[in-house]
Every structure is written in C-alpha cells, then in structure tokens.
Design an enzyme around this catalytic site. Structure first.
Site, PDB file in Angstrom:
ATOM      1  CB  SER A 124      -0.860  -0.021   1.270  1.00 52.81           C
ATOM      2  OG  SER A 124      -1.462   1.226   1.480  1.00 52.81           O
ATOM      3  CB  ALA A 125       0.197   4.607  -1.386  1.00 55.83           C
ATOM      4  CE1 TYR A 148      -3.919  -2.765   5.649  1.00 54.15           C
ATOM      5  CE2 TYR A 148      -3.420  -0.473   5.154  1.00 54.15           C
ATOM      6  CZ  TYR A 148      -3.694  -1.757   4.720  1.00 54.15           C
ATOM      7  OH  TYR A 148      -3.718  -2.038   3.380  1.00 54.15           O
ATOM      8  CE  LYS A 152      -1.558  -4.662   3.384  1.00 52.12           C
ATOM      9  NZ  LYS A 152      -1.784  -6.006   2.846  1.00 52.12           N
TER      10      LYS A 152
HETATM   11  P1  NAD Z   1     -10.969  -6.929   1.261  1.00 49.62           P
HETATM   12  O1  NAD Z   1     -11.167  -6.894   2.727  1.00 49.62           O
HETATM   13  O2  NAD Z   1     -12.142  -6.737   0.375  1.00 49.62           O
HETATM   14  O3  NAD Z   1     -10.245  -8.307   0.843  1.00 49.62           O
HETATM   15  C1  NAD Z   1      -9.348  -8.967   1.701  1.00 49.62           C
HETATM   16  C2  NAD Z   1      -9.810 -10.413   1.789  1.00 49.62           C
HETATM   17  O4  NAD Z   1      -8.923 -11.143   2.636  1.00 49.62           O
HETATM   18  C3  NAD Z   1     -11.221 -10.558   2.393  1.00 49.62           C
HETATM   19  O5  NAD Z   1     -11.998 -11.327   1.508  1.00 49.62           O
HETATM   20  C4  NAD Z   1     -10.992 -11.270   3.722  1.00 49.62           C
HETATM   21  O6  NAD Z   1     -12.070 -12.122   4.043  1.00 49.62           O
HETATM   22  C5  NAD Z   1      -9.709 -12.035   3.431  1.00 49.62           C
HETATM   23  N1  NAD Z   1      -8.872 -12.374   4.591  1.00 49.62           N
HETATM   24  C6  NAD Z   1      -8.424 -11.564   5.572  1.00 49.62           C
HETATM   25  N2  NAD Z   1      -7.632 -12.242   6.416  1.00 49.62           N
HETATM   26  C7  NAD Z   1      -7.587 -13.528   5.963  1.00 49.62           C
HETATM   27  C8  NAD Z   1      -6.941 -14.712   6.405  1.00 49.62           C
HETATM   28  N3  NAD Z   1      -6.194 -14.730   7.502  1.00 49.62           N
HETATM   29  N4  NAD Z   1      -7.109 -15.852   5.697  1.00 49.62           N
HETATM   30  C9  NAD Z   1      -7.897 -15.860   4.594  1.00 49.62           C
HETATM   31  N5  NAD Z   1      -8.518 -14.769   4.119  1.00 49.62           N
HETATM   32  C10 NAD Z   1      -8.372 -13.615   4.801  1.00 49.62           C
HETATM   33  O7  NAD Z   1      -9.835  -5.863   0.919  1.00 49.62           O
HETATM   34  P2  NAD Z   1      -9.334  -5.327  -0.492  1.00 49.62           P
HETATM   35  O8  NAD Z   1      -9.678  -3.893  -0.566  1.00 49.62           O
HETATM   36  O9  NAD Z   1      -9.720  -6.238  -1.572  1.00 49.62           O
HETATM   37  O10 NAD Z   1      -7.762  -5.407  -0.252  1.00 49.62           O
HETATM   38  C11 NAD Z   1      -6.976  -6.509  -0.674  1.00 49.62           C
HETATM   39  C12 NAD Z   1      -5.553  -6.304  -0.168  1.00 49.62           C
HETATM   40  O11 NAD Z   1      -5.048  -5.075  -0.679  1.00 49.62           O
HETATM   41  C13 NAD Z   1      -5.445  -6.207   1.356  1.00 49.62           C
HETATM   42  O12 NAD Z   1      -4.252  -6.845   1.759  1.00 49.62           O
HETATM   43  C14 NAD Z   1      -5.363  -4.716   1.600  1.00 49.62           C
HETATM   44  O13 NAD Z   1      -4.654  -4.434   2.786  1.00 49.62           O
HETATM   45  C15 NAD Z   1      -4.591  -4.261   0.372  1.00 49.62           C
HETATM   46  N6  NAD Z   1      -4.817  -2.851   0.015  1.00 49.62           N
HETATM   47  C16 NAD Z   1      -6.097  -2.388  -0.136  1.00 49.62           C
HETATM   48  C17 NAD Z   1      -6.323  -1.049  -0.447  1.00 49.62           C
HETATM   49  C18 NAD Z   1      -7.724  -0.502  -0.584  1.00 49.62           C
HETATM   50  O14 NAD Z   1      -7.873   0.716  -0.491  1.00 49.62           O
HETATM   51  N7  NAD Z   1      -8.735  -1.307  -0.797  1.00 49.62           N
HETATM   52  C19 NAD Z   1      -5.231  -0.184  -0.627  1.00 49.62           C
HETATM   53  C20 NAD Z   1      -3.949  -0.685  -0.477  1.00 49.62           C
HETATM   54  C21 NAD Z   1      -3.742  -2.027  -0.154  1.00 49.62           C
HETATM   55  C1  WQD Z   2      -9.588   9.803   0.743  1.00 42.41           C
HETATM   56  C2  WQD Z   2      -9.756  11.299   0.956  1.00 42.41           C
HETATM   57  C3  WQD Z   2     -10.052  11.908   3.259  1.00 42.41           C
HETATM   58  C4  WQD Z   2     -13.951   9.914   3.732  1.00 42.41           C
HETATM   59  C5  WQD Z   2      -7.082   4.744   2.930  1.00 42.41           C
HETATM   60  C6  WQD Z   2      -6.025   4.078   3.774  1.00 42.41           C
HETATM   61  C7  WQD Z   2      -4.889   3.638   2.906  1.00 42.41           C
HETATM   62  C8  WQD Z   2      -5.375   2.777   1.733  1.00 42.41           C
HETATM   63  C9  WQD Z   2      -6.517   3.404   1.012  1.00 42.41           C
HETATM   64  C10 WQD Z   2      -5.163   0.457   2.304  1.00 42.41           C
HETATM   65  C11 WQD Z   2      -8.991  11.820   2.169  1.00 42.41           C
HETATM   66  C12 WQD Z   2     -11.294  12.234   2.451  1.00 42.41           C
HETATM   67  C13 WQD Z   2     -12.757  10.392   3.226  1.00 42.41           C
HETATM   68  C14 WQD Z   2     -14.980  10.822   4.086  1.00 42.41           C
HETATM   69  C15 WQD Z   2     -13.559  12.637   3.372  1.00 42.41           C
HETATM   70  N1  WQD Z   2      -5.859   1.507   2.180  1.00 42.41           N
HETATM   71  N2  WQD Z   2     -12.558  11.733   3.040  1.00 42.41           N
HETATM   72  N3  WQD Z   2     -14.737  12.170   3.891  1.00 42.41           N
HETATM   73  O1  WQD Z   2      -7.341   7.792   3.707  1.00 42.41           O
HETATM   74  O2  WQD Z   2      -6.415   8.149   1.361  1.00 42.41           O
HETATM   75  O3  WQD Z   2      -6.507   5.870   2.290  1.00 42.41           O
HETATM   76  O4  WQD Z   2      -7.530   3.814   1.934  1.00 42.41           O
HETATM   77  O5  WQD Z   2      -3.972   0.314   2.201  1.00 42.41           O
HETATM   78  O6  WQD Z   2      -3.988   2.943   3.725  1.00 42.41           O
HETATM   79  O7  WQD Z   2      -5.564   5.001   4.752  1.00 42.41           O
HETATM   80  O8  WQD Z   2      -8.604   6.971   1.649  1.00 42.41           O
HETATM   81  O9  WQD Z   2     -10.939   7.051   0.891  1.00 42.41           O
HETATM   82  O10 WQD Z   2     -10.461   7.148   3.377  1.00 42.41           O
HETATM   83  O11 WQD Z   2      -9.892   9.101   1.953  1.00 42.41           O
HETATM   84  O12 WQD Z   2     -13.391  13.854   3.233  1.00 42.41           O
HETATM   85  O13 WQD Z   2     -16.047  10.460   4.580  1.00 42.41           O
HETATM   86  O14 WQD Z   2     -11.136  11.570   1.240  1.00 42.41           O
HETATM   87  O15 WQD Z   2      -9.799  12.904   4.227  1.00 42.41           O
HETATM   88  O16 WQD Z   2      -8.531  13.114   1.834  1.00 42.41           O
HETATM   89  P1  WQD Z   2      -7.174   7.321   2.320  1.00 42.41           P
HETATM   90  P2  WQD Z   2     -10.058   7.501   1.981  1.00 42.41           P
END
Ligand code: NAD
Ligand code: WQD
Length: 335
Positions: A124-125, A148, A152
């Site tokens: 993740s970023a 969290y 990562k």
């Molecule tokens: P999500 O929660 O929809 O998917 C994650 C999946 O992992 C879920 O289906 C959950 O049931 C499963 N899971 C969790 N722990 C588990 C375990 N121990 N064993 C088996 N399954 C397990 O999330 P997503 O948005 O699809 O994200 C996927 C990956 O990308 C995650 O690792 C998340 O941290 C990462 N990520 C997501 C975002 C985002 O904004 N969505 C951004 C950056 C990184």
């Molecule tokens: C985006 C922008 C908020 C909700 C998060 C995690 C990051 C990554 C992606 C997993 C920000 C603003 C939001 C609201 C708002 N996940 N906002 N009102 O915070 O950039 O990233 O998800 O790795 O780790 O931190 O995403 O969608 O929550 O917010 O004004 O109700 O929207 O302040 O500027 P974020 P976000």
C-alpha cells in the site's frame, strides 16, 4: 498458469480473479470470508463462464495452506488476504499484526515445499508514511503512521529478506494507491460492512439516500481547493496490474516494488463534482475538521510500472465514478 489468490473473494481479489480468468489463467481462492461474501466469486464465474473455486479457510493456518498447495499445485500466489481498516488497526493492533504477518510468513514457509517461487503481494502507498515530496517514487524513504500500515511495511521487509536468502524466489510488491470503482457490468464491486470509512463508498451511499450527506474532512490543506488530494485508480486497472506483475515475476527473480497508481491527484471536491457530473446526482456535503492521521496529498510516480511491467492505468475519473455508482445502484445492500 495456475494462481492461488489468498483473499480473492474480497474487493480487489474478485476483480483480479475475473481478469486472470478472462486471460486464460486458472485460479483457486483461499479466503476465510472475514470481510467478503462468496457471492462475489459466483458472479465472477457468471461473468467469465469459468470456474473460480473457493476454499474457505485461514491463510495463517499452515495445514490449510499446505492442503491447498497439495490439491491445486499453484505456479504463483497473489497474496491479498489481510485486514485493512486503518482505524480498527489502532484499536486492535495485535489482531492486525497476527493476521497480516502470520499469513505472509505461512505462505513463505509453504511455497518452497511445493516448488512455487512466484508471489505478488498487496502492499500500500501507506508505507510512504508522511513523505512530503510528490510524486512518490518506489525508492523514497518509508515509514508508517498506524498498525495497519506497519503490517504492510513489515511484510515487505519479511518478503525482501526471504527472497534474499533464496535467490530462486520471485516476489513483486505492489503498492496500491486509492482503488475505487467496480467492474463495468455492476455485478461485482466494493461491499464494505457498516458505514464506509473510505470516500467513494461513502459518496455512493449518500447518492443512494442511505446516508444523509458527506463530511469533507478539512478544507485547510495546502492543496488547490484546500481538501485532501489522492491518486484514485480504477479497480479494473489495478486488477490488470496484477496480470502484468505475474508476467514480470515469471521471468525474473528477487524482489521488485511497483507503485500502482495513475500519477494524477484529485481532491475530495474534484471527486464530488465528477461523481455529480458523471451520474447526474447531487452529493450534499459539509466541511468538517480534518480526520486525524490524514495527510494532505498522496500520489504516485507510476513510471516504473510503465517501463518494467508495461502497464499504465487506462480508465479516467469519469469511468471510476460511473462504475462505482452503477454497482451501488444495482446492489443497494451489497452482495
Ligand atoms: P478486502 O477486505 O475486500 O479483501 C481482503 C480479503 O482477505 C477478504 O476477503 C478477507 O475475508 C480475506 N482475509 C483476511 N484475512 C484472511 C486470512 N487470515 N485468511 C484468509 N482470508 C483472509 O480488501 P481489499 O480492498 O480487496 O484489499 C486486498 C488487499 O489489498 C489487502 O491486503 C489490503 O490491505 C490491500 N490494500 C487495499 C487497499 C484498498 O484501499 N482497498 C489499498 C492498499 C492495499
Ligand atoms: C480519501 C480522501 C479523506 C472519507 C485509505 C487508507 C490507505 C489505503 C486506502 C489500504 C482523504 C477524504 C474520506 C470521508 C472525506 N488503504 N474523506 N470524507 O485515507 O487516502 O486511504 O484507503 O492500504 O492505507 O488510509 O482513503 O478514501 O479514506 O480518503 O473527506 O467520509 O477523502 O480525508 O482526503 P485514504 P479515503
């Protein structure tokens, strides 16, 4: 190629499953359904006409993981499984460290026993922490602001050390920016439980009338309009990035890190106005104080993925807004 998708029933995993199947790869999903619904994969099967088998089990359990490898003999793993809610990770740090790190280490232990050397990891970023210099490049310093994020960061560290100790391994660490949107069919999408934390699912629920209005967290950031700026990326572009990463990893060894973003920042108000324009709906909002832990701006330098993975994001903000709303309208209560 046979690919194991841990966490493949989730948001990004299900879209990636679809892209892999459409490109002729075979998949199996291991997911404990902690944050997902098996209906996502049923719909992937419906859309692709191919099988997306699900094994319900925990990725931290070595016996379960080994039995999946025994049965399926994957050539590669995409490791999505993880807990991902930033706020919850502050409340329950041990759950996050235990789940996210054990899952990564268990895979690292089991893979070589079945001669599987390719792993693509969902990073993740957030690992760029409070870096001020934009756009973010993969070689910039890292550091996190919440448990969290540290899971990562530490997973990246573990994978880097494991690959250094065994030169046959090929690991690709993908640092996602802000994935939004849904498959254009509206059949699969993001299905958060409870009130969404993230901006786009929140906006969708305001548009549908489930939530009253959006709270914009701060308009006093040093940005164009004062609201936070992020690098939003269409989830289908992100999914296609995984196919590119698998192709890359097959022909390389060691560890590579890639940003998956568009390289273009948009503010919260940009997202609101694009959503309104793309979908012809009104999003009422109020400005509230900043959300603790938020940074002003975050966007990628996406040139490394372009040059080495031959991948760039193709879909614009209008498509992201249209597809997010199409999913929400068709599935007002999720799966
Ligand atoms: P999500 O929660 O929809 O998917 C994650 C999946 O992992 C879920 O289906 C959950 O049931 C499963 N899971 C969790 N722990 C588990 C375990 N121990 N064993 C088996 N399954 C397990 O999330 P997503 O948005 O699809 O994200 C996927 C990956 O990308 C995650 O690792 C998340 O941290 C990462 N990520 C997501 C975002 C985002 O904004 N969505 C951004 C950056 C990184
Ligand atoms: C985006 C922008 C908020 C909700 C998060 C995690 C990051 C990554 C992606 C997993 C920000 C603003 C939001 C609201 C708002 N996940 N906002 N009102 O915070 O950039 O990233 O998800 O790795 O780790 O931190 O995403 O969608 O929550 O917010 O004004 O109700 O929207 O302040 O500027 P974020 P976000």
């Amino acid at each position: 190629m046979r690919v194991l998708l841990t966490g493949g029933a989730g948001y990004i995993g299900s879209h990636t499953a679809l892209v892999l199947l459409e490109n002729g790869l075979d998949i199996v999903v291991l997911d404990n359904l902690d944050n997902s619904n098996p209906e996502s994969l049923r719909r992937v099967e419906e859309l692709t006409g191919r099988q997306a088998p699900l094994i319900v089990g925990d990725c931290t359990d070595e016996k379960t993981v080994a039995s999946v490898f025994e049965q399926f003999r994957p050539d590669a793993v995409i490791h999505f499984a993880g807990l991902k809610a930033v706020g919850e990770s502050v409340q329950k740090p041990l759950n996050y460290y235990q789940n996210n790190l054990d899952a990564t280490m268990t895979l690292c232990r089991v893979m070589p026993k079945y001669d599987c050397r390719v792993l693509v990891f969902s990073s993740s970023a957030t690992v760029y922490g409070t870096n001020q210099k934009m756009p973010l490049r993969e070689d910039f310093p890292t550091g996190c602001t919440n448990p969290y994020g540290w899971t990562k960061w530490i997973s990246e560290r573990i994978l880097t050390d494991v690959a250094a100790a065994d030169p046959t391994r090929s690991f690709v660490l993908l640092r996602y920016f802000n994935p939004i949107g849904a498959h254009e069919s509206g059949r699969i999408g993001e299905d958060p439980s409870g009130i969404p934390n993230n901006l786009m699912p929140f906006i969708c629920q305001v548009a549908s009338g489930k939530l009253d209005h959006l709270r914009v967290f701060g308009n006093d950031y040093p940005t164009r309009d004062g609201t936070g700026e992020r690098d939003y990326i269409h989830v289908m572009d992100l999914a296609e990035g995984h196919l590119a990463a698998l192709n890359y990893a097959k022909h390389h060894s060691g560890v590579e890190i890639f940003n998956l973003g568009t390289g273009t920042p948009y503010s919260v108000l940009d997202i609101v106005s694009s959503f309104e324009k793309a979908n012809g709906v009104k999003i009422p909002y109020e400005i509230t104080p900043r959300r603790p832990g938020d940074i002003a701006v975050c966007y990628a330098d996406a040139t490394r993925a372009r040059d080495l993975l031959h991948w760039t994001a193709q879909r614009d903000l209008t498509a992201m807004c249209k597809d997010a709303w199409n999913w929400q309208k068709q599935n007002p209560n999720g799966y």
